[in-house]
Design a protein around this motif. Sequence first.
Motif, short mmCIF file in Angstrom:
data_model
loop_
_atom_site.label_atom_id
_atom_site.label_comp_id
_atom_site.label_asym_id
_atom_site.label_seq_id
_atom_site.Cartn_x
_atom_site.Cartn_y
_atom_site.Cartn_z
N PRO A 111 0.82 -1.57 0.25
CA PRO A 111 -0.08 0.47 0.01
C PRO A 111 0.78 1.19 -0.23
CG PRO A 111 0.51 -0.78 1.94
CD PRO A 111 0.49 -1.46 1.29
N ASP A 112 0.53 2.23 -0.56
CA ASP A 112 1.17 3.93 -0.53
C ASP A 112 -0.12 4.11 0.80
OD1 ASP A 112 1.92 6.42 -0.77
OD2 ASP A 112 0.50 6.34 -2.88
N LEU A 113 1.20 4.32 1.75
CA LEU A 113 0.02 4.81 3.45
C LEU A 113 0.12 5.79 3.08
CD1 LEU A 113 3.55 2.86 5.83
CD2 LEU A 113 1.09 2.34 4.60
N GLU A 114 0.85 7.09 1.92
CA GLU A 114 0.43 8.43 1.83
C GLU A 114 -1.65 8.74 1.56
OE1 GLU A 114 2.64 10.58 -0.33
OE2 GLU A 114 4.67 10.32 1.42
N THR A 115 -2.47 7.34 0.90
CA THR A 115 -3.17 7.56 0.56
C THR A 115 -3.83 6.87 1.07
OG1 THR A 115 -2.82 4.87 -0.76
CG2 THR A 115 -2.18 7.04 -1.73
N LYS A 116 -3.86 6.65 2.24
CA LYS A 116 -4.88 5.41 3.78
C LYS A 116 -6.00 6.81 3.94
CE LYS A 116 -4.96 4.57 8.53
NZ LYS A 116 -4.14 4.44 9.88
N THR A 117 -7.23 6.31 3.72
CA THR A 117 -8.41 6.84 4.05
C THR A 117 -9.74 6.22 4.39
OG1 THR A 117 -9.21 6.48 1.96
CG2 THR A 117 -8.60 8.54 1.64
N PRO A 118 -10.30 6.45 5.16
CA PRO A 118 -11.36 5.85 6.09
C PRO A 118 -12.11 5.02 4.56
CG PRO A 118 -11.15 7.79 7.39
CD PRO A 118 -9.96 7.79 5.65
N PHE A 119 -12.23 3.11 4.50
CA PHE A 119 -13.57 3.18 3.33
C PHE A 119 -14.85 3.49 4.34
CE2 PHE A 119 -15.73 -0.48 1.78
CZ PHE A 119 -15.81 0.21 0.11
N VAL A 120 -14.75 3.21 5.64
CA VAL A 120 -16.11 2.42 6.06
C VAL A 120 -15.77 3.08 7.95
CG1 VAL A 120 -17.82 1.31 7.32
CG2 VAL A 120 -16.90 0.74 4.55
N LYS A 121 -16.76 3.64 7.60
CA LYS A 121 -16.56 3.86 10.09
C LYS A 121 -18.16 3.01 10.27
CE LYS A 121 -14.06 8.35 9.25
NZ LYS A 121 -14.14 9.65 10.26
N ILE A 122 -17.91 1.92 11.61
CA ILE A 122 -18.38 1.94 11.42
C ILE A 122 -20.18 2.45 12.44
CG2 ILE A 122 -19.52 -0.22 13.58
CD1 ILE A 122 -18.97 -1.73 11.24
N ALA A 123 -18.69 3.99 13.03
CA ALA A 123 -20.48 4.38 13.85
C ALA A 123 -21.43 5.01 12.82
CB ALA A 123 -19.77 5.70 14.50
N GLU A 124 -21.10 5.22 11.50
CA GLU A 124 -21.44 6.39 10.61
C GLU A 124 -22.24 4.54 10.02
OE1 GLU A 124 -18.87 8.17 7.99
OE2 GLU A 124 -18.17 9.20 8.90
N VAL A 125 -21.99 4.13 9.36
CA VAL A 125 -23.42 2.92 9.16
C VAL A 125 -24.06 2.48 9.98
CG1 VAL A 125 -23.44 -0.18 8.74
CG2 VAL A 125 -20.95 1.24 8.09
N PHE A 126 -23.82 2.69 11.16
CA PHE A 126 -24.71 1.84 11.93
C PHE A 126 -25.38 3.52 12.56
CE2 PHE A 126 -22.62 -2.47 12.85
CZ PHE A 126 -23.73 -3.05 12.01
N LYS A 127 -25.84 4.46 11.60
CA LYS A 127 -25.89 5.40 12.75
C LYS A 127 -27.27 6.25 13.04
CE LYS A 127 -25.66 8.82 9.20
NZ LYS A 127 -24.46 9.77 8.01
N GLY A 128 -28.11 5.66 12.24
CA GLY A 128 -30.01 4.85 12.14
C GLY A 128 -30.23 4.14 13.67
N TYR A 129 -29.82 3.64 13.93
CA TYR A 129 -30.36 2.98 14.80
C TYR A 129 -30.64 3.77 16.35
CZ TYR A 129 -28.87 -1.01 11.70
OH TYR A 129 -28.60 -1.91 10.56
N SER A 130 -31.32 2.85 16.36
CA SER A 130 -31.66 3.13 17.85
C SER A 130 -31.38 2.26 19.04
CB SER A 130 -33.63 2.26 18.21
OG SER A 130 -33.74 1.25 18.69
N ASP A 131 -30.18 0.91 19.04
CA ASP A 131 -29.76 0.37 20.04
C ASP A 131 -28.30 1.48 19.17
OD1 ASP A 131 -27.99 -1.13 21.15
OD2 ASP A 131 -28.16 -2.91 21.24
N LYS A 132 -27.81 2.62 20.24
CA LYS A 132 -26.81 2.72 20.03
C LYS A 132 -25.37 2.60 20.83
CE LYS A 132 -28.80 6.80 19.73
NZ LYS A 132 -28.35 7.22 18.02
#
Length: 323
Positions: free
Chosen positions: A197-218
Amino acid sequence: MLLTFVDVIKPFIKLDADLSEGITYDSRNRSLLWIDIKRGCVYRTFLSGKEEPGEVKCYKADGSVGVIGLTSDVDKVIVGASKSVKILNMKTGETEVVAKYPKDNVASNGWQLRSNDGSVDSNGNFWVASMCDFSCPEVLDLGTLYRLNAKTLKMEPVITGTGISNGLNWYDGHMYWTSSKEHIIYKFETDSATQLPDLETKTPFVKIAEVFKGYSDKSFVKGEPDGFCMDSRGHIFTAVWGTNRAIELDTSGKLVREFIFPAKRVSCTTIGGKNMNTLFVTTGLNDEPDADPNDMGGCIFKVDLGSGVKGVEKNKWKGPLTA
């Protein structure tokens, strides 16, 4: 694509395991393999013509194991052990060390590290991560993601200062890597020849908190992405530790399907079976004081993904099979 939910009620293999992980399918002999990290065991079973499991055999490989990879020999696997990388011969049950971690896998502060998840790349190199051992009082960012070079047998550090390095795979010129402690799956551009990998290109693909942000179960926002696999389209099927779930993400990172299991600690996934469209899932024992008494952690589950999904054959270790 609309979000769909799949409830899985019963286990495929009922197993008394502490921490099932690292599940792998070998189409050459239709075998399903996985590990128990805490017990240091590698398990194997052969699927019948009707896709039912046969006898499950356990091979003790080390004090703890973090990951396995297939090799050119169907009866030998490469194993990320506590202080080394080994070849396990499942015909004899014997292991041979092919490489050792630097400084016996002891961190700069004197804490013992162990192997965790990894993968084999298309060039046949074995990637394996180190992290704090179960004996450590907490998980600090003391680990490293290594590439064990199949030609030189050198443990080459790729990403340093990691906490819990997990699922790892490559698709369409990119490397996808899970940092469970951060609850993020990262994406890197890679060198086409080396897969590095080119470490300078590191970017978040998925943040789990955002995937589940609409859930009532925090509590879901605290779910940790764990082991994952990819299909031929580049969709990611990742376990999410602590949520009873594995999830399918498309190439943009959008959540398209959830698989819900009677086990809170979902740990790893692979795609296999005769049509290469069955999702196999490992889970860990839930030993929390308030655990559901019906929790089936430790068992192996399976899900039919349908005709629109095709799994990808696992890469094979191209280094030596003997020390």
